[in-house]
Design a protein around this motif. Structure first.
Motif, short mmCIF file in Angstrom:
data_model
loop_
_atom_site.label_atom_id
_atom_site.label_comp_id
_atom_site.label_asym_id
_atom_site.label_seq_id
_atom_site.Cartn_x
_atom_site.Cartn_y
_atom_site.Cartn_z
N TYR A 198 -1.31 -88.75 -7.80
CA TYR A 198 -1.66 -87.48 -7.30
C TYR A 198 -3.08 -87.63 -7.08
N GLY A 199 -3.46 -89.20 -6.45
CA GLY A 199 -4.29 -89.81 -6.65
C GLY A 199 -4.61 -90.91 -7.21
N ALA A 200 -6.22 -90.96 -7.32
CA ALA A 200 -6.32 -92.04 -8.40
C ALA A 200 -5.94 -92.07 -9.91
N ARG A 201 -5.74 -92.28 -11.21
CA ARG A 201 -5.60 -92.04 -12.12
C ARG A 201 -5.07 -90.54 -12.56
N LYS A 202 -4.43 -90.18 -11.32
CA LYS A 202 -3.63 -88.56 -11.76
C LYS A 202 -2.60 -88.82 -11.85
N VAL A 203 -1.05 -88.07 -12.16
CA VAL A 203 0.22 -87.43 -11.83
C VAL A 203 0.44 -86.53 -11.94
N ALA A 204 0.97 -85.30 -11.28
CA ALA A 204 1.72 -84.80 -10.87
C ALA A 204 2.98 -84.48 -11.04
N PRO A 224 14.07 -100.58 -4.36
CA PRO A 224 12.48 -99.56 -5.01
C PRO A 224 12.50 -98.40 -5.49
N HIS A 225 12.57 -97.93 -6.28
CA HIS A 225 12.98 -96.19 -6.82
C HIS A 225 11.27 -95.49 -6.17
N THR A 226 10.48 -96.55 -5.21
CA THR A 226 9.76 -95.77 -5.05
C THR A 226 9.60 -94.53 -3.52
N GLU A 227 9.65 -93.97 -3.50
CA GLU A 227 9.93 -93.54 -1.93
C GLU A 227 9.19 -92.65 -1.87
N ASP A 228 9.62 -92.03 -3.31
CA ASP A 228 8.88 -90.35 -3.22
C ASP A 228 8.09 -90.08 -4.80
N ILE A 229 7.36 -91.45 -5.17
CA ILE A 229 6.38 -91.21 -5.89
C ILE A 229 5.06 -90.84 -6.54
N GLY A 230 4.64 -90.41 -4.57
CA GLY A 230 3.27 -90.68 -4.51
C GLY A 230 2.57 -91.57 -4.33
N LEU A 231 3.03 -93.05 -3.58
CA LEU A 231 2.36 -93.95 -3.33
C LEU A 231 1.10 -94.26 -2.59
N ASP A 232 1.55 -92.65 -1.37
CA ASP A 232 0.50 -92.60 -0.21
C ASP A 232 -0.41 -92.24 -0.55
N THR A 233 -0.51 -92.08 -2.10
CA THR A 233 -2.01 -91.27 -2.61
C THR A 233 -2.54 -92.12 -2.78
N VAL A 234 -2.38 -92.81 -3.07
CA VAL A 234 -3.53 -94.18 -3.21
C VAL A 234 -3.47 -95.27 -2.34
N GLY A 235 -3.40 -95.17 -0.75
CA GLY A 235 -2.76 -96.68 -0.10
C GLY A 235 -1.93 -97.60 -0.48
N PRO A 289 -3.15 -105.47 -7.48
CA PRO A 289 -4.04 -105.73 -6.49
C PRO A 289 -5.28 -103.93 -5.67
N GLY A 290 -6.87 -104.57 -6.25
CA GLY A 290 -7.57 -103.26 -5.96
C GLY A 290 -6.96 -102.00 -6.08
N HIS A 291 -6.81 -101.83 -7.75
CA HIS A 291 -6.50 -100.43 -8.14
C HIS A 291 -6.90 -100.86 -9.54
N ASP A 292 -8.14 -100.90 -10.08
CA ASP A 292 -7.98 -101.33 -11.59
C ASP A 292 -7.26 -100.17 -12.95
N TRP A 293 -6.72 -99.29 -12.10
CA TRP A 293 -6.44 -98.65 -13.28
C TRP A 293 -4.14 -98.45 -13.18
N LEU A 294 -3.82 -98.85 -11.98
CA LEU A 294 -2.63 -98.99 -11.30
C LEU A 294 -2.18 -99.96 -12.05
N TYR A 295 -0.77 -99.93 -12.91
CA TYR A 295 -0.03 -100.74 -12.70
C TYR A 295 2.09 -100.79 -12.82
N ALA A 296 2.02 -101.58 -12.35
CA ALA A 296 3.80 -101.26 -11.83
C ALA A 296 4.39 -102.17 -12.81
N VAL A 297 4.85 -102.50 -13.37
CA VAL A 297 6.48 -103.13 -14.47
C VAL A 297 7.71 -102.72 -14.05
#
Length: 475
Positions: free
Chosen positions: A119-125, A275-286, A302-310
């Protein structure tokens, strides 16, 4: 929408990877929330690694017992499928996750049930099954660990034919009379082994030239031979052009290129993961939705110092043990960064993932088992290494002959001739998966062959294959 609830770390996905991240961040004193839309414990616990091995173990044990003098006659009858399914159900916790809920509670993690989206940077809805809405805010990190789902190819009629994916194949409560399997990799070969052993008539349809295409060619050849001997049909070089199924319980028909039609009671499609990434709000962080997420060696985006994908979502290695390895790396990296400590990659490489690209181990629990780590011969040559493949008939090792009459298997090590280290090792044979960790240590540790010569295998074990491979290399 409630006011944001703040945590140090928010983990999106409560499978084995997400759980391991939470374990590490909670142990570091960081408040952690875990968001999960299905069962805590994820794909591996309920629809993949655990239930598949519970189905396979009786099949493999019977196959091995039939090769042991004095025991073969005692195991000629069919398996007690009801007991096999009950055992599988137990190991899948009857598809209930209270045990995982209790464990996460014990380490201090906070669980949110429902669909989570960035839900944008550093947020999850989070939207709960009851329709409640929560916003979670992360002081230090959001971790995407949502995994993958089965990929169904765009074949006319397939979507409406109610095909099995890996989920149905590992959770079914009875054996179909005729099972058609499309695919030739791990899920396809393991489920072909399991269901043929449990009483189904299995037909495997492979578009390529053989099974297990990411391993050495002899691995797929030996597995295909064993499946055929068990009564399965394995066809390579065939393309499915259409699928037809009338009604909710009727047979399914597969139309091959050229017009040939095959009929089965169920159809398992095992042609890959997405990948199970189609509806997890990736578009809200570019970031593009529905795609693999690119990361650095600490699994940070890269480009998001708070975001990890594991785990599977970063496409480095689609294996549970490698995802859990990445989770340990990420937990340490998040804790270090939260404390303002520079990442110290010299300390056991604690904050940098390398094993998921350099020394990737994989075991396939077919009959025979196939186990490999590192590069195949073809991969090493494509990478420009000057290499030599050293092969040995695993059945000629004394420990293998004692293990089972008529033991058939093959071993290969791929040697970097310039550095005299191993770039890859493959074993195929009954019990071969237990040889894999030694090979992984040799490849990951870049152990010189001169040192491996002094790692003496116990006699008489199948592990004596190491001595035979080294002798063959030295000539």
């Amino acid at each position: 929408m409630t006011e944001p609830v703040e945590y140090d770390v928010v983990v999106l996905g409560g499978g084995p990877v997400g759980e391991n991240i939470a374990d590490r961040t909670c142990a570091a004193g960081l408040s952690t929330a875990v968001v999960e839309s299905e069962l805590l414990g994820g794909e591996c616990s309920y629809w993949a690694c655990i239930p598949s091995k519970a189905l396979l173990r009786p099949v493999l044990a019977r196959a091995e017992a039939r090769r042991v003098p004095g025991l073969a006659g005692a195991v000629e009858g069919p398996l007690d499928t009801a007991a096999v399914f009950a055992h599988r159900n137990y190991w899948a916790s009857d598809w209930k996750d209270q045990g995982q809920v209790d464990w996460l509670d014990s380490i201090g993690a906070h669980v949110y049930r429902g669909h989570g989206r960035l839900y944008g940077a550093r947020k999850v809805a989070v939207t709960s099954p009851e329709g409640e809405h929560h916003i979670l805010s992360a002081r230090h990190a959001v971790v995407v660990a949502t995994g993958t789902r089965a990929l169904l190819p765009d074949v006319p009629g397939l979507a409406g034919a109610r095909p099995w994916t890996s989920r149905e194949a590992t959770s079914a409560q009875e054996a179909p009379g005729r099972l058609l399997i499309v695919g030739g990799s791990v899920v396809a070969t393991e489920m072909a082994t399991a269901w043929q052993g449990l009483g189904s008539q299995v037909t495997v349809l492979v578009r390529g030239s053989g099974l297990l295409p990411r391993m050495e060619p002899f691995a797929g050849e030996l597995v295909a031979d064993a499946l055929r001997e068990a009564g399965a049909v394995v066809r390579t070089g065939v393309t499915v052009e259409a699928v037809v199924r009338d009604g909710s319980t009727g047979p399914v028909q597969v139309v091959l290129e050229g017009g040939e039609t095959l009929e089965g009671d169920e159809l398992l499609v095992a042609t890959g993961r997405t990948p199970h990434t189609e509806d997890i709000g990736l578009d809200t962080v570019g970031l593009p939705a529905g795609e693999w997420i690119r990361v650095d060696d600490s699994c940070r985006v890269p480009g998001h110092d708070w975001l990890y994908a594991v785990g599977d979502v970063n496409h480095r290695a689609l294996l549970t043990h490698q995802g859990k390895y990445q989770a340990r790396i990420v937990g340490a990296a998040i804790a270090a960064r939260a404390a303002g400590i520079p990442l110290d990659t010299a300390l056991w490489g604690a904050h940098t993932a390398t094993a998921d690209t350099h020394a990737l181990p994989q075991a396939v629990f077919t009959d025979p088992e196939a186990a490999a780590v590192g590069l195949t011969l073809a991969e090493a040559e494509r990478a420009g290494h000057r290499v030599r493949a050293v092969d040995y008939d695993l059945g000629r090792v004394s420990g293998a002959g004692l293990y089972a009459d008529g033991y058939r298997g093959q071993a290969r090590m791929v040697v970097d001739l310039d550095r005299e280290i191993l770039l890859g090792v493959t074993f195929v044979g009954p019990g071969a998966a237990e040889l894999l960790q030694a090979a992984t240590v040799a490849v990951a540790g870049e152990v010189p062959i001169d040192r491996l010569w002094h790692a003496v295998p116990a006699f008489p074990t199948i592990g004596e294959i190491w001595l035979r491979l080294l002798e063959t290399y030295r000539g």
